[in-house]
Scaffold this active site. Structure first.
Site, PDB file in Angstrom:
ATOM      1  N   GLU A   1      -6.279   4.653   7.869  1.00 17.00           N
ATOM      2  CA  GLU A   1      -6.410   6.161   7.428  1.00 17.00           C
ATOM      3  C   GLU A   1      -7.658   6.513   6.747  1.00 17.00           C
ATOM      4  O   GLU A   1      -8.103   7.859   7.131  1.00 17.00           O
ATOM      5  CB  GLU A   1      -5.183   6.190   6.628  1.00 17.00           C
ATOM      6  CG  GLU A   1      -3.791   6.140   7.513  1.00 17.00           C
ATOM      7  CD  GLU A   1      -2.637   5.516   6.830  1.00 17.00           C
ATOM      8  OE1 GLU A   1      -2.778   5.791   5.555  1.00 17.00           O
ATOM      9  OE2 GLU A   1      -1.668   4.985   7.451  1.00 17.00           O
TER      10      GLU A   1
ATOM     11  N   GLY B   1       5.165   1.470   4.682  1.00 11.52           N
ATOM     12  CA  GLY B   1       6.505   1.757   4.491  1.00 11.52           C
ATOM     13  C   GLY B   1       7.350   0.862   3.741  1.00 11.52           C
ATOM     14  O   GLY B   1       8.127   1.322   2.833  1.00 11.52           O
TER      15      GLY B   1
ATOM     16  N   HIS C   1      -9.406   1.006   4.962  1.00  8.51           N
ATOM     17  CA  HIS C   1      -7.948   1.370   5.536  1.00  8.51           C
ATOM     18  C   HIS C   1      -8.162   2.333   6.820  1.00  8.51           C
ATOM     19  O   HIS C   1      -8.824   3.094   6.686  1.00  8.51           O
ATOM     20  CB  HIS C   1      -6.801   1.958   4.939  1.00  8.51           C
ATOM     21  CG  HIS C   1      -5.776   1.998   5.311  1.00  8.51           C
ATOM     22  ND1 HIS C   1      -5.120   2.968   6.171  1.00  8.51           N
ATOM     23  CD2 HIS C   1      -4.556   0.936   5.261  1.00  8.51           C
ATOM     24  CE1 HIS C   1      -3.842   2.626   6.606  1.00  8.51           C
ATOM     25  NE2 HIS C   1      -3.557   1.241   5.639  1.00  8.51           N
TER      26      HIS C   1
ATOM     27  N   GLU D   1      -5.274  -5.031  10.568  1.00  7.13           N
ATOM     28  CA  GLU D   1      -4.204  -4.078  10.780  1.00  7.13           C
ATOM     29  C   GLU D   1      -4.642  -3.534  12.088  1.00  7.13           C
ATOM     30  O   GLU D   1      -5.224  -2.372  12.284  1.00  7.13           O
ATOM     31  CB  GLU D   1      -4.262  -3.114   9.474  1.00  7.13           C
ATOM     32  CG  GLU D   1      -4.060  -3.743   8.084  1.00  7.13           C
ATOM     33  CD  GLU D   1      -3.262  -2.484   7.416  1.00  7.13           C
ATOM     34  OE1 GLU D   1      -2.182  -2.844   6.852  1.00  7.13           O
ATOM     35  OE2 GLU D   1      -3.936  -1.610   7.181  1.00  7.13           O
TER      36      GLU D   1
ATOM     37  N   SER E   1       3.629  -2.435  10.298  1.00  6.94           N
ATOM     38  CA  SER E   1       5.074  -2.229  10.418  1.00  6.94           C
ATOM     39  C   SER E   1       5.739  -3.585  10.215  1.00  6.94           C
ATOM     40  O   SER E   1       6.745  -4.057  10.869  1.00  6.94           O
ATOM     41  CB  SER E   1       5.517  -1.807  11.973  1.00  6.94           C
ATOM     42  OG  SER E   1       4.905  -0.602  12.060  1.00  6.94           O
TER      43      SER E   1
ATOM     44  N   ASN F   1       0.829  -0.960   0.002  1.00  5.05           N
ATOM     45  CA  ASN F   1       0.074  -0.096   0.162  1.00  5.05           C
ATOM     46  C   ASN F   1       0.752   1.269   0.038  1.00  5.05           C
ATOM     47  O   ASN F   1       1.420   1.330   1.006  1.00  5.05           O
ATOM     48  CB  ASN F   1      -0.992   0.062   1.271  1.00  5.05           C
ATOM     49  CG  ASN F   1      -1.739   1.319   1.371  1.00  5.05           C
ATOM     50  OD1 ASN F   1      -1.839   2.100   0.419  1.00  5.05           O
ATOM     51  ND2 ASN F   1      -2.326   1.349   2.612  1.00  5.05           N
ATOM     52  N   TRP F   2       1.008   1.765  -1.157  1.00  4.58           N
ATOM     53  CA  TRP F   2       1.867   2.909  -1.278  1.00  4.58           C
ATOM     54  C   TRP F   2       1.462   4.253  -0.584  1.00  4.58           C
ATOM     55  O   TRP F   2       2.129   5.337  -0.649  1.00  4.58           O
ATOM     56  CB  TRP F   2       2.166   3.225  -2.822  1.00  4.58           C
ATOM     57  CG  TRP F   2       3.036   2.236  -3.402  1.00  4.58           C
ATOM     58  CD1 TRP F   2       3.349   0.863  -2.751  1.00  4.58           C
ATOM     59  CD2 TRP F   2       3.573   2.144  -4.563  1.00  4.58           C
ATOM     60  NE1 TRP F   2       4.118   0.244  -3.867  1.00  4.58           N
ATOM     61  CE2 TRP F   2       4.272   0.954  -4.882  1.00  4.58           C
ATOM     62  CE3 TRP F   2       3.886   3.141  -5.633  1.00  4.58           C
ATOM     63  CZ2 TRP F   2       5.170   0.702  -6.064  1.00  4.58           C
ATOM     64  CZ3 TRP F   2       4.545   2.749  -6.838  1.00  4.58           C
ATOM     65  CH2 TRP F   2       5.005   1.580  -6.943  1.00  4.58           C
ATOM     66  N   LYS F   3       0.062   4.210  -0.388  1.00  5.76           N
ATOM     67  CA  LYS F   3      -0.559   5.490   0.161  1.00  5.76           C
ATOM     68  C   LYS F   3      -0.022   6.824  -0.839  1.00  5.76           C
ATOM     69  O   LYS F   3      -0.101   6.554  -1.838  1.00  5.76           O
ATOM     70  CB  LYS F   3       0.057   5.915   1.768  1.00  5.76           C
ATOM     71  CG  LYS F   3      -0.257   4.494   2.667  1.00  5.76           C
ATOM     72  CD  LYS F   3       0.329   4.639   4.059  1.00  5.76           C
ATOM     73  CE  LYS F   3       0.028   3.295   4.724  1.00  5.76           C
ATOM     74  NZ  LYS F   3       0.084   3.243   5.974  1.00  5.76           N
TER      75      LYS F   3
ATOM     76  N   GLY G   1       2.528   2.022  10.722  1.00  2.00           N
ATOM     77  CA  GLY G   1       3.585   3.317  10.503  1.00  2.00           C
ATOM     78  C   GLY G   1       4.283   3.659  11.862  1.00  2.00           C
ATOM     79  O   GLY G   1       5.125   4.584  11.824  1.00  2.00           O
TER      80      GLY G   1
HETATM   81  P1  PGA Z   1       2.989   0.132   7.623  1.00  2.00           P
HETATM   82  O1  PGA Z   1       1.430   0.299   7.086  1.00  2.00           O
HETATM   83  O2  PGA Z   1       3.723  -1.150   6.931  1.00  2.00           O
HETATM   84  O3  PGA Z   1       3.808   1.379   7.103  1.00  2.00           O
HETATM   85  O4  PGA Z   1       3.021   0.071   9.069  1.00  2.00           O
HETATM   86  C1  PGA Z   1       0.757  -0.738   6.741  1.00  2.00           C
HETATM   87  C2  PGA Z   1      -0.599  -0.073   6.443  1.00  2.00           C
HETATM   88  O5  PGA Z   1      -0.972   0.872   6.531  1.00  2.00           O
HETATM   89  O6  PGA Z   1      -1.362  -0.732   5.530  1.00  2.00           O
END
Ligand code: PGA
Length: 249
Positions: free
Chosen positions: A96, A234, A94, A166, A212, A9-11, A172
């Protein structure tokens, strides 16, 4: 039969040039793997990504979409628009999107319904916040997220569902759920689905862990029996790291 998946997931990262560079590096370094590899670049780079990966096994997903077919929804993207450019996988729910953009279970249920009607594959994200885990409510939170957004689906629709657990406190932050915590929750999720539907359906759903995941912890997390891969934020932005994670499955 459930499949193993590593999805990046490149966000809101990587412009068009950076997208092309990362994808060409990734394609060149991609290891042979039984797992399905997916990347989810930002909307404006989906066509670029499809083109860059036309002879690759790497699949491309969108990070979000609207539930409506079309209409007065300024700034939004529909399922038809995605399908028209060859994108049939979408990440929904997600954390976010939930916390920063106010998406709730009711809205997500509509998005999931639309995606399924359009025969898209949904990577459905959910998970508890830190306070909910600290107060020992993580199982009930996860159960209600699933129930509210997903359990209206009929059995057949689940062939198009991938789940991504998640825990918000691990996204993150560099803080990963322990492999045991991931396994415990994934087993709970499978059991919850089994009770709502049936054991076969529950056994066939791929459940990814996200939060993470890095090259140095991926293998241990993926070794757990109910963890079928990962949704990587990330560490999916660096080809070498993402490749190491794919190798770990
Ligand atoms: P992260 O993000 O690996 O940077 O913790 C995971 C995600 O948001 O899908």
């Amino acid at each position: 039969m459930r499949t193993q998946i590593v999805a990046g997931n490149w966000k809101m990262n990587k412009n068009q040039d950076e997208t092309e560079n990362l994808l060409s590096e990734l394609s060149a370094k991609l290891p042979d793997s039984h797992a399905t590899v997916i990347v989810a670049p930002t909307f404006v780079n989906l066509v670029t990504s499809k083109n860059a990966l036309h002879s690759s096994t790497i699949k491309v997903a969108a990070q979000n979409m609207h539930f409506a077919e079309n209409g007065a929804y300024t700034g939004e993207i529909s399922s038809d628009m995605l399908l028209n450019i060859g994108i049939d996988i979408v990440i929904l729910g997600h954390s976010e999107r939930r916390s920063l953009f106010g998406e709730d279970d009711e809205l997500l249920a509509k998005k999931v319904k639309t995606a399924i009607e359009k025969q898209m594959t949904v990577i459905f994200c959910f998970g508890e916040e830190l306070e909910e885990r600290k107060s020992d409510n993580h199982f009930s939170v996860v159960e209600s997220q699933l129930k509210n957004a997903m359990f209206g689906l009929d059995e057949k629709s689940w062939q198009h569902i991938v789940l991504a657990y998640e825990p918000v406190w691990a996204i993150g932050t560099g803080e990963t759920a322990t492999p045991e915590q991931a396994q415990e929750m994934h087993a709970f999720i499978r059991n919850t689905i089994s009770e709502a539907y049936n054991p076969t359906l529950a056994n066939d759903v791929s459940i990814l862990y996200g939060g993470s995941v890095k090259p140095n912890n991926a293998a241990e997390i993926f070794s757990k029996p109910d963890v079928d891969g990962g949704l990587i934020g990330g560490a999916s932005l660096k080809a070498d790291d993402f490749v190491e994670i794919i190798k770990a499955i």
